[in-house]
Design a protein around this motif. Structure first.
Motif, short mmCIF file in Angstrom:
data_model
loop_
_atom_site.label_atom_id
_atom_site.label_comp_id
_atom_site.label_asym_id
_atom_site.label_seq_id
_atom_site.Cartn_x
_atom_site.Cartn_y
_atom_site.Cartn_z
N GLY A 96 4.38 1.53 2.26
CA GLY A 96 5.57 2.31 1.96
C GLY A 96 5.95 2.25 0.50
O GLY A 96 5.11 1.99 -0.37
N ASP A 97 7.21 2.49 0.21
CA ASP A 97 7.73 2.39 -1.15
C ASP A 97 7.77 0.93 -1.58
O ASP A 97 8.22 0.06 -0.81
N LYS B 19 12.93 -5.37 1.86
CA LYS B 19 13.05 -5.63 3.30
C LYS B 19 12.38 -6.95 3.67
O LYS B 19 12.94 -7.74 4.44
N PHE B 20 11.21 -7.21 3.12
CA PHE B 20 10.48 -8.45 3.42
C PHE B 20 11.27 -9.66 2.93
O PHE B 20 11.36 -10.68 3.62
N ILE C 243 0.86 -1.18 0.00
CA ILE C 243 0.00 0.00 0.00
C ILE C 243 0.90 1.23 0.00
O ILE C 243 1.65 1.46 0.95
N THR C 244 0.84 2.00 -1.06
CA THR C 244 1.67 3.21 -1.16
C THR C 244 0.87 4.45 -0.76
O THR C 244 -0.37 4.42 -0.75
N LYS C 245 1.58 5.53 -0.48
CA LYS C 245 0.92 6.74 0.01
C LYS C 245 0.01 7.40 -1.03
O LYS C 245 -0.90 8.17 -0.67
N ASP C 246 0.22 7.10 -2.31
CA ASP C 246 -0.60 7.71 -3.35
C ASP C 246 -1.83 6.88 -3.73
O ASP C 246 -2.57 7.23 -4.64
N MET C 247 -2.05 5.76 -3.04
CA MET C 247 -3.22 4.92 -3.32
C MET C 247 -4.44 5.44 -2.60
O MET C 247 -4.37 5.81 -1.42
#
Length: 282
Positions: free
Chosen positions: A80-81, A88-89, A43-47
């Motif tokens: 995040g990005d 990272k995951f 989930i990105t901030k622009d969604m």
């Protein structure tokens, strides 16, 4: 199927139909390798709320489909990005194989260069499969499969491991394709004896890969050709003989290559009329 190291597989999805096809390929590999499958979205901030709901519903549907087939699957929603979150995951969960689709943005002509997929391939510490879906309605019907091979023995075992479940599921006809690069003038001057010698040398170069396929019960055909550019011969072969899927190995060099004549991987993705599966092993 020989021993393998793909114990944990991640498939990245974003709610698109292309990613759903990638997820269905991930079922195939998870079953063949007896792997734990993680279906991951970011989930990105622009969604907006609608987009978030769409990707959440997509994960739920994928999990339900996979469990019907007895696959050990877990859904994960990150924030995040996209590249940073997935990277990272992958590291924290020791993922062995990442599967993603690559699409052409509406305002761009690129499928691969500067894409999320190319960034993941060059950045994550695990092997990556990237899929370009040409005709979604015809995907997952890979009766004719073209496998271009340089013939240097690079990752023959891993490539054969990936091809094997595809060949088994779809009863595919596999063609191993090797191009001997020569200048146009050099090709015109070739005598028959020279052509025969070049063909013989090509057969020797792909012999180890053919052996890996036979060891998995795959009776692939082989095709050795001469051409001035490998990518042009691959595109021509795929177009003229109506292949359903190209399985193409990539190296770090041709992932990051930026030359005036273009990126060869990008050109194959752009110009071939069938689905393309890119393999990048680490």
């Amino acid at each position: 199927m020989t021993d393998h190291h793909f114990k944990k597989i991640l498939v990245a999805v974003d709610g698109s139909f292309h990613c759903n096809i990638a997820a269905r390929y991930s079922y195939l590999f998870a079953q063949a390798f007896h792997s734990k499958l993680f279906v991951v979205t970011v989930i990105t901030k622009d969604m907006n709320e609608k987009a978030e709901k769409s990707v959440t519903c997509s994960i739920t549907k994928i999990i339900d489909e996979a469990r019907v087939s007895g696959i050990d699957i877990e859904g994960v929603i990150l924030k995040g990005d996209v590249i940073e979150a997935i990277n990272k995951f992958v590291k924290e969960n020791k993922i062995d194989l990442l599967i993603s689709s690559t699409r052409r943005p509406q305002k761009e002509r690129r499928y691969f260069v500067k894409s999320v997929t190319s960034s993941l391939m060059s950045g994550v510490p695990c092997s990556v499969i990237a899929l370009r879906i040409s005709h979604p309605g015809r995907s997952l019907r890979s009766k004719k499969v073209l496998v271009p091979v340089i013939g240097d023995g690079y990752r023959d075992k891993e490539r054969a491991d990936i091809i094997s479940p595809i060949a088994d599921r779809f009863n595919s006809n596999i063609t191993v394709f090797h191009v001997i690069e020569l200048s146009s003038s050099g090709i015109k001057r070739l005598e028959k004896l020279e052509k025969d010698k070049l063909t013989e040398s090509g057969e020797k170069k792909i012999a180890s890969f053919m052996k890996e396929l036979r060891g998995r019960g795959i009776q692939a055909s082989e095709k050795i050709v001469t051409g001035s550019k490998v990518r042009d011969e691959i595109i021509s072969e795929a177009s003229h003989h109506k292949y359903d899927l190209i399985i193409l190995g990539t190296t770090k060099r041709n992932i990051i290559k930026r030359v005036v004549s273009g990126n060869p991987v990008e050109e194959i993705l752009r110009d071939t009329p069938c689905d393309v599966m890119l393999l990048h092993f680490k």
